[in-house]
Design a protein around this motif. Structure first.
Motif, mmCIF file in Angstrom:
data_model
loop_
_atom_site.group_PDB
_atom_site.id
_atom_site.type_symbol
_atom_site.label_atom_id
_atom_site.label_comp_id
_atom_site.label_asym_id
_atom_site.label_seq_id
_atom_site.Cartn_x
_atom_site.Cartn_y
_atom_site.Cartn_z
ATOM 1 N N GLY A 20 0.877 -1.208 -0.046
ATOM 2 C CA GLY A 20 -0.107 -0.075 0.054
ATOM 3 C C GLY A 20 0.699 1.284 0.051
ATOM 4 N N SER A 21 1.995 1.219 -0.014
ATOM 5 C CA SER A 21 2.891 2.441 0.203
ATOM 6 C C SER A 21 2.865 3.009 -1.413
ATOM 7 N N THR A 47 -6.674 5.177 -9.378
ATOM 8 C CA THR A 47 -5.945 4.317 -8.278
ATOM 9 C C THR A 47 -5.500 4.930 -6.996
ATOM 10 N N LEU A 48 -5.516 6.066 -7.291
ATOM 11 C CA LEU A 48 -5.064 6.722 -5.645
ATOM 12 C C LEU A 48 -6.219 7.013 -5.092
ATOM 13 N N LYS A 49 -7.262 7.355 -5.966
ATOM 14 C CA LYS A 49 -8.806 7.728 -5.092
ATOM 15 C C LYS A 49 -9.051 6.104 -4.463
ATOM 16 N N SER A 52 -7.104 5.498 -1.596
ATOM 17 C CA SER A 52 -7.382 6.176 -0.403
ATOM 18 C C SER A 52 -8.808 5.627 0.436
ATOM 19 N N MET A 53 -9.831 5.368 -0.545
ATOM 20 C CA MET A 53 -11.174 4.884 -0.303
ATOM 21 C C MET A 53 -10.966 3.695 0.506
ATOM 22 N N PHE A 54 -10.176 2.781 -0.045
ATOM 23 C CA PHE A 54 -9.861 1.384 0.720
ATOM 24 C C PHE A 54 -9.210 1.681 2.064
ATOM 25 N N LEU A 55 -8.116 2.664 2.198
ATOM 26 C CA LEU A 55 -7.558 3.111 3.335
ATOM 27 C C LEU A 55 -8.449 3.556 4.408
ATOM 28 N N ASN A 56 -9.397 4.449 3.926
ATOM 29 C CA ASN A 56 -10.386 4.983 5.055
ATOM 30 C C ASN A 56 -11.252 3.768 5.488
ATOM 31 N N LYS A 61 -12.570 0.087 10.146
ATOM 32 C CA LYS A 61 -12.546 -1.282 10.714
ATOM 33 C C LYS A 61 -11.653 -1.481 11.987
ATOM 34 N N LEU A 62 -10.488 -0.757 11.693
ATOM 35 C CA LEU A 62 -9.439 -0.860 12.866
ATOM 36 C C LEU A 62 -9.998 -0.152 14.127
#
Length: 154
Positions: A20-21, A47-49, A52-56, A61-62
């Motif tokens: 993910g880096s 892909t950056l958007k 970032s969506m998956f990162l949010n 979830k965390l």
């Protein structure tokens, strides 16, 4: 003049970073090695958007996991000792042994939380007495309690 391009890593690479880096590498390295071997993907606006969506989503979830973990820790810390009653034979030896299923059932009745089999650590119990029981929820969260095995005479 070297042209650098931005890629998102799909695997952990020692020299570049973790999954993910977002890193800048030379275009030859990216197009000849990273992208063909599926180690990275080209970082475009879409892909950056998407990243970032998956990162949010991962952050949410965390956060939910941590809040649920805090509740489980509070419930388990209230329990100092659990008791199991087993049939006893000669020399205070019990018939069979204390299983993890019995311990999980008692903990579920007390706290209302289901735990995983992998989280429970206790010695092989063949006699009555008091034993140490460890419940490891994550790498840095561990709850210790006492397990008391009492005799039931037939």
């Amino acid at each position: 003049m070297k042209k650098k391009i931005t890629v998102i890593l799909k695997r952990n690479l020692v020299n570049l970073g973790s999954v993910g880096s977002i890193v800048k590498v030379s275009s030859g390295y990216a197009f000849n090695y990273l992208i063909p071997f599926n180690f990275a993907q080209l970082a475009t606006i879409g892909t950056l958007k998407h990243y970032s969506m998956f990162l949010n989503i991962k952050q949410k979830k965390l956060y939910e996991f941590k809040s649920k973990l805090e509740i489980v820790i509070q419930k388990l810390n209230k329990v100092a000792k659990i008791t199991v009653k087993k049939k006893v034979g000669n020399n205070n030896q019990i018939f069979g042994s204390v299983s993890d299923r019995e311990i999980f059932l008692i903990l579920f009745n007390i706290t209302g939380e289901k735990l995983d089999k992998k989280n429970l650590y206790f010695p092989n119990i063949k006699k009555i007495g008091i034993y140490n029981l460890s419940i490891v929820l994550t790498n840095d969260v561990k709850v210790d309690m006492k397990l008391q095995v009492l005799p039931v005479f037939i």
